[in-house]
Design a protein around this motif. Structure first.
Motif, mmCIF file in Angstrom:
data_model
loop_
_atom_site.group_PDB
_atom_site.id
_atom_site.type_symbol
_atom_site.label_atom_id
_atom_site.label_comp_id
_atom_site.label_asym_id
_atom_site.label_seq_id
_atom_site.Cartn_x
_atom_site.Cartn_y
_atom_site.Cartn_z
ATOM 1 N N ALA A 1 0.733 -1.251 0.002
ATOM 2 C CA ALA A 1 -0.049 0.014 -0.206
ATOM 3 C C ALA A 1 0.762 1.223 0.010
ATOM 4 N N VAL B 1 2.099 1.762 -3.616
ATOM 5 C CA VAL B 1 1.237 2.387 -4.285
ATOM 6 C C VAL B 1 0.885 3.843 -4.236
ATOM 7 N N GLN B 2 0.842 4.282 -2.714
ATOM 8 C CA GLN B 2 0.846 5.507 -2.328
ATOM 9 C C GLN B 2 2.215 6.677 -3.017
ATOM 10 N N ASP C 1 1.920 6.048 -7.303
ATOM 11 C CA ASP C 1 0.765 6.040 -8.173
ATOM 12 C C ASP C 1 0.724 7.304 -9.111
#
Lengths: 222, 93
Positions: A23, A26-27, A30
């Motif tokens: 996560a 991705v943060q 992205d």
């Protein structure tokens, strides 16, 4: 949590199935992936799909990551390969092999760079060959008003506009260098271009942004 | 009229200087080239202004990093984490 900015630690956590680490990844990337993808494909919707496919590619490929490049470069390489495949599928003729090719000439010439480059300033701004000082300013640039005087939103809108109109290769390089803060070495490694060509593309892109900002910056603000 | 009021170095016209500003800022020049540019900038207000404008352009472009966030929506995040979980189940779990 361990320091995830260290590739080895991060990759080990990911391989061990650490969802928080994923996560975090991705943060972290992205927005940047979406921005970069947009420089290769015709719409934000397609760019978002390319980014989605990129993340799935990252998930599938994690066990094969060998650490020869940084994790960041590896992820962006997957992005570029995905965008390339996507471009072929949609019969969009991005000549990727020559997309970033160029010879590094200061004026004109570099391949993959859209219309012929006319210089950072029009030729008419400089003195002609018969002048005692050929090539020096005939009309020097008007000093810009201090940056603080300008409305942030309006300025950023102008910059966005200028970037939208850049040839794709310039847009990609400017986006990575000046928006995402990549180093010259990182950009060259990702795009497989020479340092000289990278600087030509970056210089032309900045010149276009500068020219687009100029009219608003030279007006006297009441 | 900057660039001519004093004596600009004849070996580096303004027209050429404005094309090497990015090289200059990237530290991609030899010490000798840097010295020529520095010498020119010291006596040419026009080119000094160009360098200042280049720095402004770089600074305002960099602000898009914060302005254009647009990260994955929570729904997209969740589906990606689910795909991750399926491919990489928690160790020892």
């Amino acid at each position: 949590m361990d320091d995830l900015s260290d590739d080895q630690t991060l990759v080990a956590a990911l391989r061990a199935g650490d969802e928080q680490a994923f996560a975090w990844l991705v943060q972290r990337f992205d927005a940047s992936l979406r921005r970069t993808a947009r420089t290769f494909v015709p719409s934000q919707a397609v760019a978002d799909e390319v980014v989605q496919e990129t993340w799935l590619g990252v998930i599938r490929g994690l066990d094969r990551f060998e650490g020869r490049s940084s994790l960041k470069t590896w992820i962006f390489q997957i992005l570029i390969n995905t965008a390339r495949t996507r471009g072929v599928r949609e019969h969009r003729s991005i000549p990727f092999s020559s997309f970033f090719a160029g010879d590094g000439d200061a004026r004109g010439g570099a391949a993959g760079d859209g219309p012929r480059y006319e210089g950072a300033f029009p030729e008419s701004r400089f003195r002609g060959p018969d002048d005692p000082w050929p090539g020096h300013w005939a009309t020097p640039p008007t000093p810009w008003q201090p940056d603080e005087q300008f409305d942030r939103k309006a300025t950023l809108e102008l910059v966005r506009e200028a970037i939208q109109h850049l040839p794709p290769a310039q847009r990609t390089v400017l986006s990575l260098r000046d928006i995402d803060g990549w180093t010259s070495v990182e950009v060259c490694a990702l795009l497989e271009i020479s340092a000289a060509n990278q600087r030509v593309l970056l210089h032309r892109a900045r010149a276009a942004v500068r020219a687009h900002l100029e009219p608003s910056r030279t007006e006297v603000v009441a | 009229m900057s660039g001519v009021a004093e004596t600009p170095p004849p070996d580096l016209p303004c027209r050429e200087l404005v094309e090497v500003v990015t090289d200059y800022l990237d530290g991609a020049m030899t010490a000798e080239q840097v010295a020529r540019v520095d010498h020119h900038l010291a006596i040419c207000a026009g080119c000094a202004e160009v360098l200042a404008q280049w720095r402004t352009v770089i600074a305002v472009t960099g602000e898009l990093r914060e302005a254009d966030v647009g990260a994955a929506t929570p729904a997209v995040q969740r589906s990606l984490v689910a795909a991750f979980r399926a491919a990489h189940p928690p160790a020892g779990g």
